[in-house]
Design a protein around this motif. Structure first.
Motif: not given
Ligand code: 5GP
Ligand code: MN
Length: 354
Positions: A112, A133, A296, A314-315, A318, A321, A323-324
């Motif tokens: 990350r 996380h 997201s 690939s993400g 929580h 919530a 992302g990837g």
């Molecule tokens: P957001 O949608 O606000 O970018 O991300 C929401 C949550 O997803 C955050 O807690 C973040 O840590 C997790 N997250 C976002 N992108 C990725 C990713 O590419 N890989 C992983 N493992 N977690 C992600």
């Protein structure tokens, strides 16, 4: 009132000792940092400087720059002592090469840290993790503080700082409450999600310690550039689709983002909006970034945003919530291709989960 967790005193003391021994400390967070990432980095830096004699010994190492909305937290010294890899890789390389300790905040996995990952792997310096996380890669870290029954890394860090021997009988140093409360505020979406009993107790303590919530709210939620709201209107009107299974999807391509002059971090929160519609169970917001779309995901209770992100994009993240990413190429060239791909993935996911 029972706390869902407590910080072991010996672990906090070990953290403090490592910080005291190191001549150079790298404070690191995830790529595309949010309020929790930046707030926790700043609070830790200020604590180490104020209480452990670490002035001049700390650098915050960011893969990509902090979003404008949290710039108000940085003092001139914090700005000088924050190195951004995408802007100045040489400075980050130089600092990590001589570093005696790395503290990783708000991430569960070294990958990350984006482009900086290899620098940490190449260094023999001890690594400490502070994160909220699921599924941290504990084996990567000599000392890991990982709790999931907590709103944010900032909330967890608050308890760690309070357990440091150097904090015994004292309040937090002056510069700490504000960034901590900022991270708690952004990670809970202004106290809409992931609020635990202990979260409100922590917030009460931070307010008592002098954090100015009105100032924080003013900066985070009332200083957006107009273009953000105009783009939001455009996307909700023209781009939002909702399937009969209750999957909402909004896609922002690079061309539209450029047309509106949108900068990094300015679409924060867009993904939450469709979730307020009664029949929506899952909301996805996709944003083009070069040759990929960043994804997201937010879900209503009973549906795992994290599993969806891990299985198809690939993400992770929580439960509600996550992302990837979706790399472009092959069959995925246009926004429509990506929309069709997302529709296939979410259909399959909902069938399997049902
Ligand atoms: P957001 O949608 O606000 O970018 O991300 C929401 C949550 O997803 C955050 O807690 C973040 O840590 C997790 N997250 C976002 N992108 C990725 C990713 O590419 N890989 C992983 N493992 N977690 C992600
Ligand atoms: Mn966080």
């Amino acid at each position: 009132m029972p706390k869902p967790f407590s910080i072991p005193g010996p672990d906090a003391a070990a953290f403090e000792n490592l910080a005291l021994r190191a001549d150079r400390i790298g404070i690191v967070t995830h790529t595309r940092p949010d309020g929790d990432a930046i707030g926790s980095c700043l609070a830790l830096k200020r604590y180490l400087e104020a209480r452990l004699g670490a002035s001049g010994k700390c650098r915050i190492l960011l893969d990509t720059d902090a979003p404008d909305a949290v710039r108000f937290l940085f003092s001139p010294a914090d700005c000088r002592e924050t190195l951004v890899f995408e802007r100045d890789a040489a400075a980050v390389r130089e600092w990590t090469a001589g570093c005696g300790l790395f503290v990783f905040l708000d991430l569960n996995n070294l990958s990350r840290t984006g482009g900086m990952e290899d620098l940490f792997r190449a260094s023999g310096a001890p690594r400490i993790l502070v994160d909220h996380h699921l599924h941290p890669e504990r084996s990567e870290f000599g000392l890991a503080f990982s709790e999931t029954e907590v709103s944010s890394t900032c909330e967890l860090l608050y308890h760690i700082l309070r357990t440091f021997p150097s904090c015994a009988g004292k309040d937090l140093p002056e510069g700490c409450p504000e960034p901590l409360l900022t991270g708690i505020t952004t990670d809970t979406n202004n106290f809409a999600n992931s609020v635990f009993e202990g979260t409100l107790e922590t917030v009460a303590a931070l307010l008592q310690a002098g954090a100015d919530r009105d100032r924080i709210l003013e900066h985070i939620y009332n200083e957006y550039p107009e273009r953000r709201i105009r783009l939001m209107g455009h996307l909700l009107d023209r781009e939002l689709t909702i399937s009969d299974k209750g999957v909402a999807c909004m896609i922002l391509d690079g061309e539209t983002a450029r047309a509106y002059g949108i900068r990094e971090g300015e679409t924060e929160g867009f993904v939450n909006i469709p979730l307020s519609i009664d029949r929506v169970r899952l909301s996805l917001f996709l944003k083009q970034s070069g040759d990929e779309y960043r994804v997201s995901i937010r879900s209503k209770r009973g549906w795992s945003a994290r599993n969806l992100a891990a299985r198809y994009f690939s993400g992770g993240g929580h439960e509600q919530a996550s992302g990837g990413r979706i790399p472009l190429g092959g069959d995925l060239q246009t926004k429509d291709d990506v929309a069709a791909f997302v529709a296939r993935c979410t259909d399959e996911f909902l069938k399997d989960e049902a």
